[in-house]
Structures are given as C-alpha cells and as structure tokens.
Motif scaffolding. Structure first.
Motif, mmCIF file in Angstrom:
data_model
loop_
_atom_site.group_PDB
_atom_site.id
_atom_site.type_symbol
_atom_site.label_atom_id
_atom_site.label_comp_id
_atom_site.label_asym_id
_atom_site.label_seq_id
_atom_site.Cartn_x
_atom_site.Cartn_y
_atom_site.Cartn_z
ATOM 1 N N VAL A 34 -5.061 -6.942 -10.077
ATOM 2 C CA VAL A 34 -4.041 -5.576 -9.856
ATOM 3 C C VAL A 34 -3.780 -6.597 -8.078
ATOM 4 C CG1 VAL A 34 -2.366 -4.919 -9.449
ATOM 5 C CG2 VAL A 34 -3.375 -4.622 -12.273
ATOM 6 N N LEU A 35 -2.313 -6.894 -8.050
ATOM 7 C CA LEU A 35 -2.601 -7.202 -6.750
ATOM 8 C C LEU A 35 -1.535 -6.628 -5.821
ATOM 9 C CD1 LEU A 35 -2.713 -11.190 -5.650
ATOM 10 C CD2 LEU A 35 -4.242 -9.468 -6.100
ATOM 11 N N ALA A 36 -1.534 -5.772 -4.902
ATOM 12 C CA ALA A 36 -0.754 -5.022 -4.555
ATOM 13 C C ALA A 36 -0.836 -4.993 -3.044
ATOM 14 C CB ALA A 36 -0.674 -3.567 -5.163
ATOM 15 N N LYS A 37 0.671 -3.950 -2.189
ATOM 16 C CA LYS A 37 -0.049 -3.576 -0.871
ATOM 17 C C LYS A 37 -0.143 -3.134 0.094
ATOM 18 C CE LYS A 37 -1.241 -6.201 3.095
ATOM 19 N NZ LYS A 37 -1.266 -5.062 4.059
ATOM 20 N N ASP A 38 -0.861 -2.883 0.622
ATOM 21 C CA ASP A 38 -0.744 -1.189 2.119
ATOM 22 C C ASP A 38 0.207 -0.952 2.702
ATOM 23 O OD1 ASP A 38 -2.519 -1.240 4.252
ATOM 24 O OD2 ASP A 38 -2.773 -2.445 2.644
ATOM 25 N N THR A 39 0.697 0.094 2.970
ATOM 26 C CA THR A 39 1.200 0.558 4.154
ATOM 27 C C THR A 39 1.571 2.053 4.855
ATOM 28 O OG1 THR A 39 3.768 -0.224 5.091
ATOM 29 C CG2 THR A 39 3.388 1.103 2.678
ATOM 30 N N HIS A 40 1.636 1.413 5.928
ATOM 31 C CA HIS A 40 1.584 2.606 6.730
ATOM 32 C C HIS A 40 0.657 3.742 6.141
ATOM 33 C CE1 HIS A 40 4.926 2.881 9.239
ATOM 34 N NE2 HIS A 40 5.454 2.049 7.487
ATOM 35 N N GLY A 41 -1.070 3.664 6.160
ATOM 36 C CA GLY A 41 -2.327 4.738 5.905
ATOM 37 C C GLY A 41 -2.454 4.415 4.931
ATOM 38 N N SER A 42 -2.190 5.711 4.080
ATOM 39 C CA SER A 42 -2.847 5.603 2.676
ATOM 40 C C SER A 42 -1.604 5.321 1.460
ATOM 41 C CB SER A 42 -3.310 6.853 2.324
ATOM 42 O OG SER A 42 -2.316 8.599 2.752
ATOM 43 N N THR A 43 -0.207 4.649 1.514
ATOM 44 C CA THR A 43 0.926 4.280 0.882
ATOM 45 C C THR A 43 0.065 2.808 0.462
ATOM 46 O OG1 THR A 43 2.212 5.530 1.885
ATOM 47 C CG2 THR A 43 2.867 3.854 0.961
ATOM 48 N N GLY A 79 -10.696 -19.123 -10.434
ATOM 49 C CA GLY A 79 -10.111 -18.552 -12.077
ATOM 50 C C GLY A 79 -9.953 -17.377 -12.839
ATOM 51 N N ARG A 80 -10.032 -16.857 -11.763
ATOM 52 C CA ARG A 80 -9.653 -15.031 -12.076
ATOM 53 C C ARG A 80 -7.937 -14.738 -11.837
ATOM 54 N NH1 ARG A 80 -13.775 -12.317 -7.773
ATOM 55 N NH2 ARG A 80 -12.412 -13.241 -6.488
ATOM 56 N N HIS A 81 -7.737 -14.072 -13.043
ATOM 57 C CA HIS A 81 -6.018 -13.583 -13.863
ATOM 58 C C HIS A 81 -6.077 -12.325 -12.245
ATOM 59 C CE1 HIS A 81 -6.133 -17.484 -15.336
ATOM 60 N NE2 HIS A 81 -7.206 -16.665 -16.458
ATOM 61 N N TYR A 82 -4.860 -12.260 -12.037
ATOM 62 C CA TYR A 82 -4.187 -11.019 -11.716
ATOM 63 C C TYR A 82 -2.613 -10.950 -11.865
ATOM 64 C CZ TYR A 82 -8.107 -12.206 -7.885
ATOM 65 O OH TYR A 82 -9.709 -12.148 -7.592
ATOM 66 N N LEU A 83 -2.812 -9.679 -12.119
ATOM 67 C CA LEU A 83 -1.224 -9.040 -12.281
ATOM 68 C C LEU A 83 -0.370 -9.333 -10.976
ATOM 69 C CD1 LEU A 83 1.237 -8.734 -14.220
ATOM 70 C CD2 LEU A 83 0.048 -6.392 -13.910
ATOM 71 N N ASP A 84 0.580 -9.430 -10.714
ATOM 72 C CA ASP A 84 1.225 -10.015 -9.427
ATOM 73 C C ASP A 84 1.970 -8.264 -9.096
ATOM 74 O OD1 ASP A 84 2.648 -9.634 -6.698
ATOM 75 O OD2 ASP A 84 3.020 -12.386 -7.070
ATOM 76 N N CYS A 85 1.474 -7.858 -8.628
ATOM 77 C CA CYS A 85 2.370 -6.295 -8.208
ATOM 78 C C CYS A 85 3.194 -6.535 -6.652
ATOM 79 C CB CYS A 85 1.641 -5.351 -8.509
ATOM 80 S SG CYS A 85 1.898 -5.127 -10.235
ATOM 81 N N LEU A 86 2.863 -7.519 -6.380
ATOM 82 C CA LEU A 86 3.829 -7.625 -4.982
ATOM 83 C C LEU A 86 5.120 -7.797 -4.635
ATOM 84 C CD1 LEU A 86 4.221 -6.391 -1.840
ATOM 85 C CD2 LEU A 86 2.818 -8.522 -1.476
ATOM 86 N N ALA A 87 5.063 -9.404 -6.028
ATOM 87 C CA ALA A 87 6.220 -10.305 -5.731
ATOM 88 C C ALA A 87 6.793 -10.624 -4.688
ATOM 89 C CB ALA A 87 7.305 -9.774 -7.043
ATOM 90 N N GLY A 88 5.867 -11.150 -3.457
ATOM 91 C CA GLY A 88 5.983 -11.984 -1.913
ATOM 92 C C GLY A 88 7.185 -10.754 -1.571
ATOM 93 N N TYR A 89 6.724 -9.450 -1.273
ATOM 94 C CA TYR A 89 7.178 -8.442 -1.048
ATOM 95 C C TYR A 89 8.962 -8.939 -1.492
ATOM 96 C CZ TYR A 89 3.758 -8.177 2.298
ATOM 97 O OH TYR A 89 2.497 -8.180 3.261
ATOM 98 N N SER A 90 8.671 -8.870 -3.048
ATOM 99 C CA SER A 90 10.246 -9.021 -3.741
ATOM 100 C C SER A 90 10.885 -10.821 -3.528
ATOM 101 C CB SER A 90 11.704 -8.134 -2.951
ATOM 102 O OG SER A 90 11.300 -6.805 -3.630
ATOM 103 N N ALA A 91 10.171 -11.434 -2.993
ATOM 104 C CA ALA A 91 10.848 -12.765 -2.460
ATOM 105 C C ALA A 91 10.616 -13.287 -4.745
ATOM 106 C CB ALA A 91 10.411 -13.876 -1.733
ATOM 107 N N LEU A 92 9.774 -12.776 -5.102
ATOM 108 C CA LEU A 92 9.156 -13.269 -6.409
ATOM 109 C C LEU A 92 10.069 -12.240 -7.054
ATOM 110 C CD1 LEU A 92 5.504 -14.704 -5.516
ATOM 111 C CD2 LEU A 92 7.285 -16.049 -6.028
ATOM 112 N N ASN A 93 11.180 -12.785 -6.847
ATOM 113 C CA ASN A 93 11.203 -11.167 -8.000
ATOM 114 C C ASN A 93 12.055 -11.692 -9.562
ATOM 115 O OD1 ASN A 93 12.161 -9.298 -6.435
ATOM 116 N ND2 ASN A 93 14.152 -9.259 -6.425
ATOM 117 N N PHE A 94 12.066 -13.295 -9.268
ATOM 118 C CA PHE A 94 12.196 -13.780 -10.686
ATOM 119 C C PHE A 94 10.556 -14.364 -10.744
ATOM 120 C CE2 PHE A 94 15.535 -14.029 -8.078
ATOM 121 C CZ PHE A 94 16.477 -13.349 -8.860
#
Length: 424
Positions: A384-393, A56-71
C-alpha cells in the motif's frame, strides 16, 4: 544515439530485483535535486488503483498523485482522448487559437457554473494567477489604491511553492532560506471566522482558502465556516477565492468541496485531477466581473490552454458530468463512509484521530509508535502506498475508482503496520 541505445538504459536492462530499484534510486540521488524524500519504491506501470514497481511488485496507490489521479492510472477514456489529440496537434502557444481551447473553457465553465476560464498548467500557476487577478480586480473594480492590495490567507494552508506563495506559508520548512518574501498577505487561524473578519481592512481584496486543508492532514473546517466566509466576503466586498486544487473535481464526492459545504466562491482554483494524471493542467474559473480585468499582454503562458491538455481536460469534465450511480462522484460519496468507518475502528489501537472528507482521510498515528514515514514504509512493505505529513500524520486518498474490497485491504495493511511498529 537513440534513447534505447543509452548506456543508462543498457545498465537498467541488465538489473533485476532489488538491483533495478537500487540503480534507479542511485540515478535520482546523484542527478536529481533533493527536493523530495520518496519512499523506496520505483514505479514502472500503473492501471486503475494499482501500480507495479521495477521489481514486479504490486501496490495499491492510496496517494493518487496527491489527487492528480482521481480517476486512476491510465483511465481508458482519458488515455483515448490523449491518443486522439497526440495524433493531431499538441501545441500552438496562445499566439494562435486551437480547436480544443474554446470547447474546454466552455465545458469547464458550465461544470463549475461560472462564465470564464483562465487555463494554466500547474496548481501553483493557478494560485499565482488567482492572486494577480484578485489584486487587479481590487484596483480596477473595488477601487483599492495601487500597490496597497491585501489578501487574507489561513494558517496551515498549502497553495504551492513559488516565492509569493511561500511568503504566506506557516510551514518553516517551506519558507526557510527563500526570503525576502512578497508582502501583502495577512495570515489568520483556519476555521476562525472572528479572526478572519478582524483581519479585513478597506484594502483587502480577497480571502484565499482551501475548503479542506489537504497538506495539513485533511483538516476539515467547522460546520458553517465556509458559509461564514462567504457572508463576510459579501459584507466587505471581498473576493472569496477557493483553492480546490486538491479538494476539487471529485475528491470529496462533489465537483467542488465548497459547493458540497453548501456555499459558493467567487473564484475557483483547479488543477491536479483536471489533467487526468496525464498532463499538467490547471485553471482559474470565475465570472466576467473578475476574469474580465485581464486584457491581452497582461498575463499568459506558452503551454497554458495547449490542445493536448485541453483535450484531456474535456474528457475529465465529461467524467465529472456523470453524477449517476456509477460515476466517480457517486463512488466517492458511497465509499467515503466506508473508509471513515474502517479507520475510526483503529482509534485507540495505534490511531489517535481520523478526519475524512469524501474519499480522503487524515490519520493521526500515535507518535510513540514512530513517525508518519515509519508507517508509510511499513505500509509499502504490505503493498500500500501512502504519504506522511507533519510528523505522525498520514494521508489516504485512493483513486475514486477504488473498490470497497481494496479499501479494506488498505486499512487492514494499516492495522498490521501499526501492530508491527507497536511490537518493535
């Protein structure tokens, strides 16, 4: 036994709180191949830019399915298009026609400004299809000797996970253990026009590039680079193939990032957002001279161009045709500078560098604070949901329906996450 009678569903129904999350993660850990290392979040619902987990916890999706969820999640126009088509027809295979395929191809071709569309399913399929088409064009149109075609690609690029694609990947993790590799590719540094020009030979048929390298950390090329690629391709009679699977369809504030940079490719590879976050849908889009080299029996896909995907894709095209002040393209152009300004304010305070392209950002975190995953886990604890890549990015690519206030919420959560990590 129906699905709802399954012992697994019964077990899930009895779990609440962290127990529900733990059970879902256990099932994935025990029965799914370990090809991903997801954050400890199990999403159950989504609407717009927000998702809700099984607790039941809410998150702002800041990955958007790697841009699959642009809309965004469950965009009402896209869901309505899917529902209408589900009640009519979902699949025929390409052995027969369907009443959505022709309109979809015509409308997408018009949106992109090309003549033909080859519909497929996933981004990797679009890339593989583009590679095949480029080679065939090289043999039949340019006159390259059979089986000698070469394609120039850029280091740091990401185009999918098939054998041929990982054959030219420069990511050791993507390549290790998967050889022998497909020949015919020449890798040059991204952004280096001199190296690209030097790599082209009479047997080169195409240059394949991302106009913005997404998986690499939102790497934006130098000014004039894409125009320079166009000039070189014209001079050498080589196809310019733009992989816009992530960068295209609104992410940068333009239908195509290549066009946003003031130039044009011969071939566009589209995916992700083309299916509206509802169904897999991808496409190769080019003119007759290029896609005309394919003839019946030489390429295909059972699900490519299926009526359900085409119906959703037509609705996506409709959203992208609206370039008014309230459309998704305008939103990305308006909010991109907001995201950049707020993130740039964190440079020197836990952030080393920021790169943006429209509503898309790569944030290099001070590695002394921890890894990118450490930051993403701290962000998740703050909703907030985000995803890492290449170490500290980390990458931020919220749905284009996000608001300015929600962007502020995300960047504030990042600032507090960095402060937490600094004080560990």
């Amino acid at each position: 036994m129906t699905l709802t009678d399954s012992p697994i569903d019964t077990a899930i129904d009895t779990r609440t709180g962290t127990g529900a999350t733990a059970l879902h993660e256990q099932l994935v850990d025990e029965h799914s191949a370990h090809n991903y290392h997801p954050l400890p979040v199990v999403v159950a619902e989504g609407i717009g830019a927000w998702v809700t987990d099984v607790e039941g916890r809410h998150y702002l999706d800041c990955l958007a399915g790697y841009s699959a969820l642009n809309f965004g999640h469950r965009h009402p126009e896209l869901v309505a298009a899917a529902h209408r088509q589900l009640d009519r027809l979902t699949l025929t295979s390409r052995a027969f026609g369907n009443d959505q395929l022709g309109p979809f191809c015509a409308e997408l071709a018009a949106l992109v400004g090309k003549q033909r569309v080859l519909p497929m399913n996933t981004g990797a399929e679009a890339v593989e299809s583009g590679l095949k088409v480029a080679r065939k064009w090289g043999y039949e149109v340019k006159g390259v000797p059979e089986d000698r075609a070469r394609i120039v690609v850029a280091a740091g690029g990401f185009h999918g996970r098939t054998i041929s694609i990982v054959s030219f990947s420069t990511d050791p993790q993507a390549r290790a253990g998967f050889g022998p590799f497909t020949p015919g590719f020449d890798v040059v540094p991204y952004g280096d026009l001199a190296a690209l020009e030097a790599a082209i030979t009479p047997e080169t048929v195409a240059v394949l590039l991302e106009p913005v390298q997404g998986e690499a950390g939102v790497i934006v090329p130098p000014d004039g680079y894409l125009a320079g690629v166009r000039e070189i391709c014209d001079a050498e009679r080589v196809l310019f193939v733009a992989d816009e699977v992530q960068s295209g369809l609104g992410r940068t504030g333009h239908v195509l990032a290549t066009r946003g940079a003031g130039t044009d490719a011969d071939v566009y590879l589209l995916g992700k957002a083309l299916g509206g976050g509802i169904v897999p849908l991808s496409a190769v889009v080019a003119d007759d001279e290029v896609l005309g080299v394919l003839r019946p029996g030489q390429h295909g896909s059972t699900f490519g161009g299926n009526p359900l995907a085409c119906a959703v894709g037509r609705a996506v095209v409709g959203l992208l045709c609206d370039d008014g002040p309230h459309g998704v393209l305008a939103a990305a152009r308006r909010l991109g500078p907001v995201l950049r300004e707020k993130l740039t304010a964190l440079v020197g305070d836990g952030v080393v560098a920021v790169r943006t392209a429209g509503l898309w950002a790569g944030v290099d975190v001070d590695p002394h604070l921890g890894t990118g995953r450490d930051v993403c886990e701290a962000l998740a604890r703050r909703g907030v949901l985000a995803k890492d890549t290449h170490g500290s990015t980390i990458r931020l690519s919220p749905p284009l329906v996000v608001t300015e206030e929600e962007i502020g919420f995300a960047v504030d959560a990042l600032a507090r996450s960095l402060a937490e990590l600094a004080g560990r």
